[in-house]
Design a protein around this motif. Structure first.
Motif, PDB file in Angstrom:
ATOM      1  N   LEU A  56      -8.023  -3.094  -0.803  1.00  0.00           N
ATOM      2  CA  LEU A  56      -7.331  -2.244  -1.765  1.00  0.00           C
ATOM      3  C   LEU A  56      -7.278  -2.662  -2.971  1.00  0.00           C
ATOM      4  O   LEU A  56      -6.436  -3.583  -3.432  1.00  0.00           O
ATOM      5  CB  LEU A  56      -6.096  -1.623  -1.105  1.00  0.00           C
ATOM      6  N   GLY A  57      -7.728  -2.123  -3.918  1.00  0.00           N
ATOM      7  CA  GLY A  57      -7.667  -2.491  -5.347  1.00  0.00           C
ATOM      8  C   GLY A  57      -8.601  -3.448  -5.735  1.00  0.00           C
ATOM      9  O   GLY A  57      -8.710  -3.933  -6.914  1.00  0.00           O
ATOM     10  N   ARG A  58      -9.223  -4.230  -4.782  1.00  0.00           N
ATOM     11  CA  ARG A  58     -10.323  -5.298  -5.324  1.00  0.00           C
ATOM     12  C   ARG A  58     -11.638  -4.740  -4.354  1.00  0.00           C
ATOM     13  O   ARG A  58     -12.230  -5.880  -3.493  1.00  0.00           O
ATOM     14  CB  ARG A  58      -9.999  -6.603  -4.688  1.00  0.00           C
ATOM     15  N   GLU A  59     -12.029  -3.782  -4.241  1.00  0.00           N
ATOM     16  CA  GLU A  59     -13.039  -3.352  -3.453  1.00  0.00           C
ATOM     17  C   GLU A  59     -14.368  -4.033  -3.671  1.00  0.00           C
ATOM     18  O   GLU A  59     -14.860  -4.464  -4.914  1.00  0.00           O
ATOM     19  CB  GLU A  59     -13.593  -1.809  -3.450  1.00  0.00           C
ATOM     20  N   LEU A  60     -15.109  -4.357  -2.745  1.00  0.00           N
ATOM     21  CA  LEU A  60     -16.645  -5.036  -2.996  1.00  0.00           C
ATOM     22  C   LEU A  60     -17.639  -3.907  -3.166  1.00  0.00           C
ATOM     23  O   LEU A  60     -17.311  -2.799  -2.557  1.00  0.00           O
ATOM     24  CB  LEU A  60     -16.980  -5.808  -1.693  1.00  0.00           C
ATOM     25  N   LYS A  61     -18.331  -4.300  -4.095  1.00  0.00           N
ATOM     26  CA  LYS A  61     -19.435  -3.155  -4.574  1.00  0.00           C
ATOM     27  C   LYS A  61     -20.634  -3.583  -4.489  1.00  0.00           C
ATOM     28  O   LYS A  61     -21.138  -4.983  -4.537  1.00  0.00           O
ATOM     29  CB  LYS A  61     -19.077  -2.590  -6.104  1.00  0.00           C
ATOM     30  N   THR A  62     -21.632  -2.392  -4.193  1.00  0.00           N
ATOM     31  CA  THR A  62     -23.079  -2.896  -3.982  1.00  0.00           C
ATOM     32  C   THR A  62     -23.859  -2.836  -5.333  1.00  0.00           C
ATOM     33  O   THR A  62     -22.990  -2.608  -6.508  1.00  0.00           O
ATOM     34  CB  THR A  62     -23.762  -1.878  -3.138  1.00  0.00           C
ATOM     35  N   GLY A  83     -22.995   0.156  -7.660  1.00  0.00           N
ATOM     36  CA  GLY A  83     -21.460   0.339  -7.737  1.00  0.00           C
ATOM     37  C   GLY A  83     -20.760   1.215  -6.695  1.00  0.00           C
ATOM     38  O   GLY A  83     -19.686   1.447  -6.995  1.00  0.00           O
ATOM     39  N   SER A  84     -21.481   1.445  -5.688  1.00  0.00           N
ATOM     40  CA  SER A  84     -20.722   2.066  -4.624  1.00  0.00           C
ATOM     41  C   SER A  84     -20.274   1.197  -3.590  1.00  0.00           C
ATOM     42  O   SER A  84     -20.503   0.036  -3.752  1.00  0.00           O
ATOM     43  CB  SER A  84     -21.761   3.038  -3.795  1.00  0.00           C
ATOM     44  N   LEU A  85     -19.146   1.654  -2.987  1.00  0.00           N
ATOM     45  CA  LEU A  85     -18.232   0.797  -2.041  1.00  0.00           C
ATOM     46  C   LEU A  85     -19.050   0.030  -1.331  1.00  0.00           C
ATOM     47  O   LEU A  85     -20.179   0.379  -0.434  1.00  0.00           O
ATOM     48  CB  LEU A  85     -17.162   1.441  -1.252  1.00  0.00           C
ATOM     49  N   ASP A  86     -19.301  -1.210  -0.765  1.00  0.00           N
ATOM     50  CA  ASP A  86     -19.829  -1.933   0.205  1.00  0.00           C
ATOM     51  C   ASP A  86     -19.081  -2.173   1.283  1.00  0.00           C
ATOM     52  O   ASP A  86     -18.514  -3.138   1.627  1.00  0.00           O
ATOM     53  CB  ASP A  86     -20.306  -3.400  -0.361  1.00  0.00           C
ATOM     54  N   ASP A  87     -19.019  -1.021   2.199  1.00  0.00           N
ATOM     55  CA  ASP A  87     -17.970  -1.030   3.340  1.00  0.00           C
ATOM     56  C   ASP A  87     -18.222  -1.986   4.495  1.00  0.00           C
ATOM     57  O   ASP A  87     -17.412  -2.618   4.900  1.00  0.00           O
ATOM     58  CB  ASP A  87     -17.851   0.366   3.859  1.00  0.00           C
ATOM     59  N   ASP A  88     -19.657  -2.297   4.543  1.00  0.00           N
ATOM     60  CA  ASP A  88     -20.052  -2.939   5.678  1.00  0.00           C
ATOM     61  C   ASP A  88     -19.823  -4.682   5.211  1.00  0.00           C
ATOM     62  O   ASP A  88     -19.272  -5.113   6.112  1.00  0.00           O
ATOM     63  CB  ASP A  88     -21.790  -3.092   5.698  1.00  0.00           C
ATOM     64  N   ALA A  89     -19.960  -4.956   4.096  1.00  0.00           N
ATOM     65  CA  ALA A  89     -19.446  -6.424   3.592  1.00  0.00           C
ATOM     66  C   ALA A  89     -18.153  -6.344   3.718  1.00  0.00           C
ATOM     67  O   ALA A  89     -17.680  -7.465   4.156  1.00  0.00           O
ATOM     68  CB  ALA A  89     -19.974  -6.567   2.111  1.00  0.00           C
ATOM     69  N   GLU A 121     -16.203  -4.875   5.801  1.00  0.00           N
ATOM     70  CA  GLU A 121     -15.688  -4.657   7.154  1.00  0.00           C
ATOM     71  C   GLU A 121     -16.036  -6.263   7.869  1.00  0.00           C
ATOM     72  O   GLU A 121     -15.179  -6.759   8.746  1.00  0.00           O
ATOM     73  CB  GLU A 121     -16.505  -3.853   7.919  1.00  0.00           C
ATOM     74  N   TYR A 175     -25.059  -6.693  10.156  1.00  0.00           N
ATOM     75  CA  TYR A 175     -24.010  -7.476  10.322  1.00  0.00           C
ATOM     76  C   TYR A 175     -23.524  -7.653  11.477  1.00  0.00           C
ATOM     77  O   TYR A 175     -22.453  -8.185  11.662  1.00  0.00           O
ATOM     78  CB  TYR A 175     -22.863  -6.496   9.400  1.00  0.00           C
ATOM     79  N   PHE A 203     -22.333  -5.232  13.547  1.00  0.00           N
ATOM     80  CA  PHE A 203     -21.361  -4.353  13.850  1.00  0.00           C
ATOM     81  C   PHE A 203     -21.782  -3.455  15.275  1.00  0.00           C
ATOM     82  O   PHE A 203     -23.184  -3.354  15.441  1.00  0.00           O
ATOM     83  CB  PHE A 203     -20.893  -3.310  12.740  1.00  0.00           C
ATOM     84  N   TYR A 226     -20.221  11.820  -2.094  1.00  0.00           N
ATOM     85  CA  TYR A 226     -20.500  10.658  -2.523  1.00  0.00           C
ATOM     86  C   TYR A 226     -19.335  10.055  -3.208  1.00  0.00           C
ATOM     87  O   TYR A 226     -18.755   8.885  -2.947  1.00  0.00           O
ATOM     88  CB  TYR A 226     -21.478  10.487  -3.296  1.00  0.00           C
ATOM     89  N   ARG A 283     -17.944   6.812  -1.041  1.00  0.00           N
ATOM     90  CA  ARG A 283     -18.430   5.722  -1.563  1.00  0.00           C
ATOM     91  C   ARG A 283     -18.162   5.140  -2.844  1.00  0.00           C
ATOM     92  O   ARG A 283     -18.526   4.261  -3.234  1.00  0.00           O
ATOM     93  CB  ARG A 283     -20.037   6.100  -1.563  1.00  0.00           C
ATOM     94  N   ARG A 284     -17.023   5.712  -3.442  1.00  0.00           N
ATOM     95  CA  ARG A 284     -16.749   5.089  -4.894  1.00  0.00           C
ATOM     96  C   ARG A 284     -15.378   4.791  -4.651  1.00  0.00           C
ATOM     97  O   ARG A 284     -14.408   5.385  -4.034  1.00  0.00           O
ATOM     98  CB  ARG A 284     -16.876   6.305  -5.975  1.00  0.00           C
ATOM     99  N   ARG A 285     -15.023   3.748  -5.666  1.00  0.00           N
ATOM    100  CA  ARG A 285     -13.597   3.356  -5.733  1.00  0.00           C
ATOM    101  C   ARG A 285     -12.518   4.481  -5.996  1.00  0.00           C
ATOM    102  O   ARG A 285     -11.652   4.771  -5.253  1.00  0.00           O
ATOM    103  CB  ARG A 285     -13.353   2.423  -6.772  1.00  0.00           C
ATOM    104  N   TYR A 334      -9.325   5.495  -3.872  1.00  0.00           N
ATOM    105  CA  TYR A 334      -8.003   5.230  -4.399  1.00  0.00           C
ATOM    106  C   TYR A 334      -7.085   6.567  -4.364  1.00  0.00           C
ATOM    107  O   TYR A 334      -6.116   6.586  -3.766  1.00  0.00           O
ATOM    108  CB  TYR A 334      -8.151   4.977  -5.868  1.00  0.00           C
ATOM    109  N   GLY A 364      -1.447  -2.436  -4.595  1.00  0.00           N
ATOM    110  CA  GLY A 364      -2.685  -2.755  -4.691  1.00  0.00           C
ATOM    111  C   GLY A 364      -3.175  -2.990  -5.999  1.00  0.00           C
ATOM    112  O   GLY A 364      -4.295  -3.297  -6.296  1.00  0.00           O
ATOM    113  N   ILE A 375      -3.772  -0.272  -7.926  1.00  0.00           N
ATOM    114  CA  ILE A 375      -4.428   0.776  -8.472  1.00  0.00           C
ATOM    115  C   ILE A 375      -3.538   1.370  -9.746  1.00  0.00           C
ATOM    116  O   ILE A 375      -2.758   1.627  -9.618  1.00  0.00           O
ATOM    117  CB  ILE A 375      -4.380   1.597  -7.421  1.00  0.00           C
TER     118      ILE A 375
END
Ligand SMILES: Nc1ncnc2c1ncn2[C@@H]1O[C@H](COP(=O)(O)OP(=O)(O)O)[C@@H](O)[C@H]1O
Ligand SMILES: [Mg+2]
Lengths: 278, 449
Positions: free
Chosen positions: A123-129, A132-138, A140, B235, B237, B311, B315-317, B321, B335, B337
């Motif tokens: 939270l607040g330090r998300e990894l991105k692809t 620029g979208s969230l890299d949820d798999d990384a 996780e 990964y 999973f 999206y 998929r975005r911060r 948030y 956190g 934010i």
């Protein structure tokens, strides 16, 4: 403690290269915090060295959490100063603290209940692809590694943390604090909701982190935990610092006397000790 | 990747489970969303039967609700509420509310009409129906919506004025400005190109393009499902069993192609077709020229908005948030934010969406009237809540809200079909809104125990 305070006095404002060897990692000087008319912390001075565990103890409402929230940027102090590596640091929000390598396990855990373990850990330090979208798999994957070490039975990585047990939630909060290579770790009642096995894991973890040279402020209700893990113990009562003692120099009874009566070991009489055990 | 070895058995369990519950679990579908699809089916079938019973033939088979023309109109009428509902999700998720969207819709719609009917052609003397008129009008409307949203969002996030109060004031102020702008006159006729945003048989894709779009969407679903699965496999999973993946793909494609088929089954009204045949020198075959309408342009706008908003939310911060703030504002703050900026942005976003809805609605009416968007906030909030957005914060989905909009519009359009009076319609909408929230509170209260 006193030699650190003396030498850093001169260093404030000078670049870090000039910091004398052995300057404390953290020095909180004369910290004051009030909520309206309530003086939660009144002129408290504590310090912490690299590779050291300082236990912070005191009764409920003594001001331990409030003092630590000043260091983690959650609630900037009303007075006093904070020095990191001998340099005056301005910590006005949690981001400042994290930038200085200060990570915190809050007593309240500070988890977003509707988000899963990985979402909370980053939270607040998300990894991105790359896009620029969230890299949820990384995220996780990293979360599975860290939590897996703390709590091998943890399986619910995809569920909102709301549906987890208190112990699992605490594992998530601990994982978050240790994942980002902290130099300074604040643990506010980190084992309150944990079972014996997980508590043992956390103890091992504290010892490991200490060996890695991380400085740890440990708040705990459990005086045995504190005695087992700490190098020094700072005791607070009613917002004031009773004193800081080296663990090797005191007994649990003497620390209890500090917590309950606010008396230093030198001031405690036989009668006082008898009173404690009544 | 090493720690995942314990999870492999889950993914290798390939046999379809026997119980329906196990089946749903393996499909990993949102049960709440499925429940809504079920509710929608009940509403549709109910109106179909009722419209038959009250129709000329008085039987349950002659209903007019489930006809291509009605479903085409239903899709088109759901657009405006659906677009705004996607933004309302983020507002409610972060524990706020926006009561001003109907008035923002009105003011932006009205302003866009002014741009194309008065400012560009008359004030600037550039004339009507210039090729650039529609896009300039739209851009000005969207900018205005964003500015209004930013202003309200600033008061709420930085000024700490409750959203309820700020947007209640906005509801009055922006509507009042509509009347100030042109003494409450109706502004028309709108730019020819701009009118296409409203949708009509001539402002639709036609059958070929609709099928192509449908097939592309299917390919998109299949690709996304496979890519997601491949990445999770990489990964180590747990993933859905293969059969469940196949079922999902089939269901998704069936839904999309079924929708396209219905939209294509709606043929142009005879008058329009005859006119078209005449204009293009086509000799109409006996029985008249059959031109398939296909997906209306505004429906494509809604689909695009839904995709973009999904999206952004998942998929975005920014979306993460918004949800974190709704789940635990303190945790979000701790956190690191920027809570206030995030809140303000949610209002900018809904301002933009209200402007897009304003464009669609005025284009559909081919005019801007002062009542444009009145009471839209009620339908939009109801759509979001019916779609699973919780007033306790932190919970909600974009596709759910769009489905909720379709539910709301189905109720309105079904009642219209049954010739229910407009005050009764309002009563039903009010009751549905309160019931949906009460139901949500009850369900979440139970699951929290
Ligand atoms: N956010 C707050 N607002 C008002 N008073 C507070 C707040 N946080 C703590 N306090 C008060 O400050 C005092 C110290 O609290 P705290 O630091 O939580 O104690 P401890 O962690 O030692 O149990 C208590 O009297 C508490 O009521
Ligand atoms: Mg505390």
């Amino acid at each position: 403690m006193s030699e650190g305070a003396m030498s850093t006095e001169k260093v404030a404002g000078v670049d870090s290269a000039a910091a004398p060897l052995g300057a404390p990692l953290v020095e909180m000087r004369n910290i004051r915090i009030a909520f309206g008319g309530v003086h939660a912390v009144e002129g408290v001075t504590v310090d912490l060295r690299a590779g050291e565990v300082v236990g912070l103890v005191g009764g409920n409402g003594a001001g331990k959490s409030t003092l630590m929230r000043a260091l983690s940027g959650a609630h900037p102090p009303d007075g006093g100063e904070i020095l990191i590596d001998g340099q005056v640091a301005s910590i006005t929000n949690p981001r400042d603290a994290k930038a200085l390598g200060i990570e915190t396990i809050y007593q309240t855990l500070a988890l977003a209940d509707n988000i899963d373990a990985a979402g909370n850990m980053f939270l607040g330090r998300e990894l991105k692809t790359r896009t620029g979208s969230l890299d949820d798999d990384a995220m996780e994957s990293a979360t599975r590694k860290v939590i897996g070490r703390l709590n091998p039975r943890f399986k619910a990585f995809k569920r909102p943390v709301m549906s987890l047990s208190g112990g699992q939630r605490q594992s998530v909060a601990i994982a978050r604090a240790v994942h980002f290579n902290a130099r300074i770790l604040i643990m506010d009642e980190p084992t309150a909701a944990l079972g014996p096995a997980e508590t043992a894991q956390v103890r091992t973890l504290v010892k490991q982190l200490k060996d890695d040279g991380i400085g740890i402020f440990l708040i705990s209700h459990d005086i045995h935990d504190v005695f087992d893990l700490s190098d020094r113990i700072s005791v607070m009562l009613h917002g004031k610092l009773v004193g800081t003692v080296r663990k090797a120099d005191v007994t649990t009874d003497e620390v209890l006397a500090m917590i309950i009566m606010g008396k230093l070991p030198s001031e405690v009489s036989e009668k006082d000790l008898a009173e404690l055990h009544r | 990747m090493t720690e995942a070895t314990g999870t492999v058995p889950e993914s290798t369990r390939e046999q379809p489970p026997r119980s329906p519950r196990g089946l749903l679990q393996a499909l990993n579908l949102d049960t709440r969303l499925l429940g809504m699809v079920g509710a929608l089916a009940v509403i549709w079938i109910g109106f179909q039967i009722l419209s038959g019973l009250t129709g000329p033939k008085h039987d349950i088979f002659s209903g007019t609700f489930l006809t291509p023309v009605n479903l085409y109109n239903l899709a088109q009428q759901s657009v405006s509420v659906g677009i705004m509902a996607t933004g309302m999700v983020l507002i409610i998720v972060s524990r706020n509310i926006d009561l001003s969207i109907g008035s923002i819709l009105g003011l932006t719609g009205y302003t866009m009409a002014m741009v194309q009917v008065i400012w560009i052609p008359k004030s600037l003397g550039l004339g009507f129906d210039q090729p650039y008129t529609w896009i300039i009008a739209l851009a000005i409307g969207i900018a205005l919506g964003a500015a209004i949203g930013a202003f309200q969002g600033f008061l709420i996030a930085y000024g700490k004025v409750p959203a309820f109060i700020v947007t209640l004031g906005g509801l009055l102020v922006w509507r009042g400005l509509v009347f100030e702008e042109q003494q409450g006159q109706t502004i028309s006729p709108l730019d020819k190109t701009f009118q296409l945003l409203g949708g009509s048989p001539t402002a639709s894709l036609g059958d070929v393009a609709s099928w192509i779009l449908g097939i592309l969407a299917c390919a998109g679903i299949i690709y996304t499902l496979i890519a997601t699965r491949r990445k999770r496999r990489k990964y180590g999973f747990p993933v859905r069993p293969t059969w469940a993946l196949g079922v999902l793909m089939a269901l998704g494609c069936l839904a999309i192609l079924g929708f396209v088929w219905i939209m294509n089954s709606y043929a142009w009204p005879p008058g329009l077709a005859t006119q078209y045949a005449h204009d293009h020198g086509i000799t109409a075959p006996p029985g008249g020229l059959q031109i398939a309408t296909g997906i209306a342009f505004p429906v494509i706008i809604l689909i695009a908005v839904t995709l973009v908003m999904t999206y952004i939310t998942t998929r975005r911060r920014f979306g993460r948030y918004v949800f974190a703030i709704g789940g635990n504002p303190d945790a979000a703050e701790l956190g690191g934010i920027n809570v206030r900026r995030t809140i303000m942005l949610t209002f900018v976003l809904i301002g933009i969406l209200a402007a897009i809805s304003g464009a669609v609605q005025s284009a559909r009416l081919q005019a801007a009237v002062t009542s444009l968007g009145t009471q839209a906030e009620l339908d939009v909030i109801a759509a979001a809540v019916i779609g699973g957005t919780s007033f306790s914060g932190g919970i909600g989905t974009i596709p759910g809200a769009v489905l909720g909009a379709v539910v709301m519009q189905s109720l309105r359009s079904g009642m219209l079909l049954l010739r229910v009076d407009s005050p009764i319609q309002d009563i039903v909408v009010g009751v549905v809104l309160v019931s949906a929230i009460a139901f949500d509170t009850y369900v979440r209260g139970r699951s929290a125990r």
